[in-house]
Design a protein around this motif. Structure first.
Motif, PDB file in Angstrom:
ATOM      1  N   HIS A 105       3.905 -10.991   5.070  1.00 22.13           N
ATOM      2  CA  HIS A 105       3.443 -11.243   3.706  1.00 22.13           C
ATOM      3  C   HIS A 105       4.095 -12.546   3.271  1.00 22.13           C
ATOM      4  N   LEU A 106       3.304 -13.508   2.878  1.00 23.32           N
ATOM      5  CA  LEU A 106       3.796 -14.844   2.574  1.00 23.32           C
ATOM      6  C   LEU A 106       3.307 -15.247   1.188  1.00 23.32           C
ATOM      7  N   GLU A 107       4.174 -15.913   0.440  1.00 22.60           N
ATOM      8  CA  GLU A 107       3.823 -16.357  -0.902  1.00 22.60           C
ATOM      9  C   GLU A 107       4.315 -17.777  -1.115  1.00 22.60           C
ATOM     10  N   VAL A 108       3.439 -18.622  -1.661  1.00 25.85           N
ATOM     11  CA  VAL A 108       3.779 -20.003  -2.015  1.00 25.85           C
ATOM     12  C   VAL A 108       3.455 -20.163  -3.494  1.00 25.85           C
ATOM     13  N   LYS A 109       4.487 -20.532  -4.276  1.00 22.90           N
ATOM     14  CA  LYS A 109       4.326 -20.636  -5.734  1.00 22.90           C
ATOM     15  C   LYS A 109       4.726 -22.015  -6.221  1.00 22.90           C
ATOM     16  N   ASP A 110       3.947 -22.527  -7.186  1.00 22.47           N
ATOM     17  CA  ASP A 110       4.324 -23.766  -7.863  1.00 22.47           C
ATOM     18  C   ASP A 110       3.897 -23.664  -9.324  1.00 22.47           C
ATOM     19  N   ALA A 111       4.360 -24.592 -10.140  1.00 21.16           N
ATOM     20  CA  ALA A 111       4.104 -24.533 -11.579  1.00 21.16           C
ATOM     21  C   ALA A 111       2.823 -25.250 -11.997  1.00 21.16           C
ATOM     22  N   GLY A 112       2.161 -25.917 -11.077  1.00 23.86           N
ATOM     23  CA  GLY A 112       0.961 -26.678 -11.431  1.00 23.86           C
ATOM     24  C   GLY A 112      -0.318 -25.893 -11.202  1.00 23.86           C
ATOM     25  N   ARG A 113      -1.430 -26.539 -11.463  1.00 21.91           N
ATOM     26  CA  ARG A 113      -2.752 -25.955 -11.220  1.00 21.91           C
ATOM     27  C   ARG A 113      -3.463 -26.840 -10.209  1.00 21.91           C
ATOM     28  N   TRP A 114      -3.876 -26.222  -9.109  1.00 24.04           N
ATOM     29  CA  TRP A 114      -4.532 -26.974  -8.051  1.00 24.04           C
ATOM     30  C   TRP A 114      -5.947 -27.345  -8.445  1.00 24.04           C
ATOM     31  N   ASP A 115      -6.371 -28.485  -7.966  1.00 21.08           N
ATOM     32  CA  ASP A 115      -7.769 -28.895  -8.032  1.00 21.08           C
ATOM     33  C   ASP A 115      -8.263 -28.803  -6.598  1.00 21.08           C
ATOM     34  N   ASP A 116      -9.143 -27.825  -6.317  1.00 22.95           N
ATOM     35  CA  ASP A 116      -9.521 -27.609  -4.919  1.00 22.95           C
ATOM     36  C   ASP A 116     -10.673 -28.493  -4.459  1.00 22.95           C
ATOM     37  N   SER A 117     -11.066 -29.476  -5.243  1.00 24.14           N
ATOM     38  CA  SER A 117     -12.075 -30.413  -4.767  1.00 24.14           C
ATOM     39  C   SER A 117     -11.377 -31.518  -3.979  1.00 24.14           C
ATOM     40  N   PRO A 118     -11.967 -31.924  -2.844  1.00 24.43           N
ATOM     41  CA  PRO A 118     -11.333 -32.943  -2.010  1.00 24.43           C
ATOM     42  C   PRO A 118     -11.188 -34.268  -2.755  1.00 24.43           C
ATOM     43  N   SER A 119     -10.035 -34.909  -2.606  1.00 27.50           N
ATOM     44  CA  SER A 119      -9.809 -36.195  -3.259  1.00 27.50           C
ATOM     45  C   SER A 119     -10.460 -37.336  -2.481  1.00 27.50           C
ATOM     46  N   GLU A 120     -10.746 -37.110  -1.222  1.00 25.70           N
ATOM     47  CA  GLU A 120     -11.408 -38.098  -0.378  1.00 25.70           C
ATOM     48  C   GLU A 120     -12.343 -37.341   0.560  1.00 25.70           C
ATOM     49  N   PRO A 121     -13.384 -37.996   1.076  1.00 22.87           N
ATOM     50  CA  PRO A 121     -14.374 -37.280   1.898  1.00 22.87           C
ATOM     51  C   PRO A 121     -13.809 -36.598   3.147  1.00 22.87           C
ATOM     52  N   HIS A 122     -12.796 -37.176   3.777  1.00 24.97           N
ATOM     53  CA  HIS A 122     -12.253 -36.617   5.016  1.00 24.97           C
ATOM     54  C   HIS A 122     -11.157 -35.582   4.758  1.00 24.97           C
ATOM     55  N   ARG A 123     -10.927 -35.230   3.494  1.00 24.01           N
ATOM     56  CA  ARG A 123      -9.859 -34.299   3.149  1.00 24.01           C
ATOM     57  C   ARG A 123     -10.454 -33.000   2.626  1.00 24.01           C
ATOM     58  N   GLY A 124      -9.585 -32.072   2.254  1.00 22.97           N
ATOM     59  CA  GLY A 124     -10.059 -30.842   1.631  1.00 22.97           C
ATOM     60  C   GLY A 124     -10.268 -29.682   2.582  1.00 22.97           C
ATOM     61  N   HIS A 125      -9.623 -29.713   3.739  1.00 24.76           N
ATOM     62  CA  HIS A 125      -9.796 -28.636   4.712  1.00 24.76           C
ATOM     63  C   HIS A 125      -8.632 -27.653   4.732  1.00 24.76           C
ATOM     64  N   GLY A 126      -7.606 -27.891   3.913  1.00 19.97           N
ATOM     65  CA  GLY A 126      -6.410 -27.056   3.933  1.00 19.97           C
ATOM     66  C   GLY A 126      -6.678 -25.599   3.599  1.00 19.97           C
ATOM     67  N   LEU A 127      -7.446 -25.339   2.537  1.00 18.06           N
ATOM     68  CA  LEU A 127      -7.723 -23.944   2.171  1.00 18.06           C
ATOM     69  C   LEU A 127      -8.562 -23.246   3.237  1.00 18.06           C
ATOM     70  N   ARG A 128      -9.464 -23.968   3.849  1.00 18.43           N
ATOM     71  CA  ARG A 128     -10.267 -23.386   4.937  1.00 18.43           C
ATOM     72  C   ARG A 128      -9.361 -23.004   6.113  1.00 18.43           C
ATOM     73  N   LEU A 129      -8.403 -23.868   6.455  1.00 14.39           N
ATOM     74  CA  LEU A 129      -7.457 -23.563   7.527  1.00 14.39           C
ATOM     75  C   LEU A 129      -6.611 -22.335   7.176  1.00 14.39           C
ATOM     76  N   ILE A 130      -6.147 -22.277   5.933  1.00  8.83           N
ATOM     77  CA  ILE A 130      -5.338 -21.134   5.496  1.00  8.83           C
ATOM     78  C   ILE A 130      -6.129 -19.846   5.649  1.00  8.83           C
ATOM     79  N   ARG A 131      -7.374 -19.846   5.194  1.00  8.80           N
ATOM     80  CA  ARG A 131      -8.208 -18.631   5.263  1.00  8.80           C
ATOM     81  C   ARG A 131      -8.498 -18.217   6.699  1.00  8.80           C
ATOM     82  N   ARG A 132      -8.640 -19.191   7.582  1.00  4.27           N
ATOM     83  CA  ARG A 132      -8.900 -18.870   8.998  1.00  4.27           C
ATOM     84  C   ARG A 132      -7.656 -18.335   9.701  1.00  4.27           C
ATOM     85  N   ALA A 133      -6.492 -18.837   9.305  1.00  2.00           N
ATOM     86  CA  ALA A 133      -5.247 -18.459   9.981  1.00  2.00           C
ATOM     87  C   ALA A 133      -4.734 -17.092   9.535  1.00  2.00           C
TER      88      ALA A 133
END
Length: 154
Positions: A105-133
């Protein structure tokens, strides 16, 4: 804009989670006991390699197979990287983990609010990797951002 949470992930990607027991809503992953992992990443010096090494070593003390260690460390690293990049610029990122009933069971906490839209076209795959792993992923943005993840250890 963050997506609403569901027991298996976030709305918009329901097929990304592998079925498993539901995550407890709002229950902290670890309480700081001897069998838990705790790490704080500071945004002014985000040493992710140290966190990855410590987490991998900790997982191995729980006899986690190498494949599981690699996937859990990858998911955690991606969540922490997102928190450092998209979270509160002056806030810490807290990482905690526990192994219970053959599951990490793993938890990552921060005080900000994420914007899950990619900042650049080649980015934005982190959440997909997390869900697959991981078998279960829940993202909450009620007070900052909390990513709770689970993976069954083989």
């Amino acid at each position: 804009m963050a997506r609403p949470e569901t027991p298996g992930g976030t709305v918009g990607d329901p097929s990304s989670a592998v079925p498993g027991p539901p995550l407890p809503p709002g229950e902290p992953v670890a309480g700081g006991g001897a069998g838990t992992f705790e790490h704080v990443v500071r945004p002014d010096r985000p040493d992710l390699s140290r966190m990855r090494r410590r987490l991998a070593d900790w997982l191995r003390t729980h006899d986690a197979p190498d494949d599981d260690v690699e996937l859990v460390v990858l998911a955690c690293s991606e969540a922490v990287a997102n928190a450092v990049e998209h979270g509160s610029p002056d806030g810490e990122v807290q990482v905690s983990a526990a192994v219970r009933d053959g599951r990490v069971h793993l938890e990552v906490k921060d005080a900000g609010r994420w914007d899950d839209s990619p900042s650049e076209p080649h980015r934005g795959h982190g959440l997909r990797l997390i869900r697959r792993a991981m078998n279960q992923v829940r993202i909450s943005t009620d007070a900052g951002t909390v990513v709770r993840m689970e993976r069954a250890l083989r």
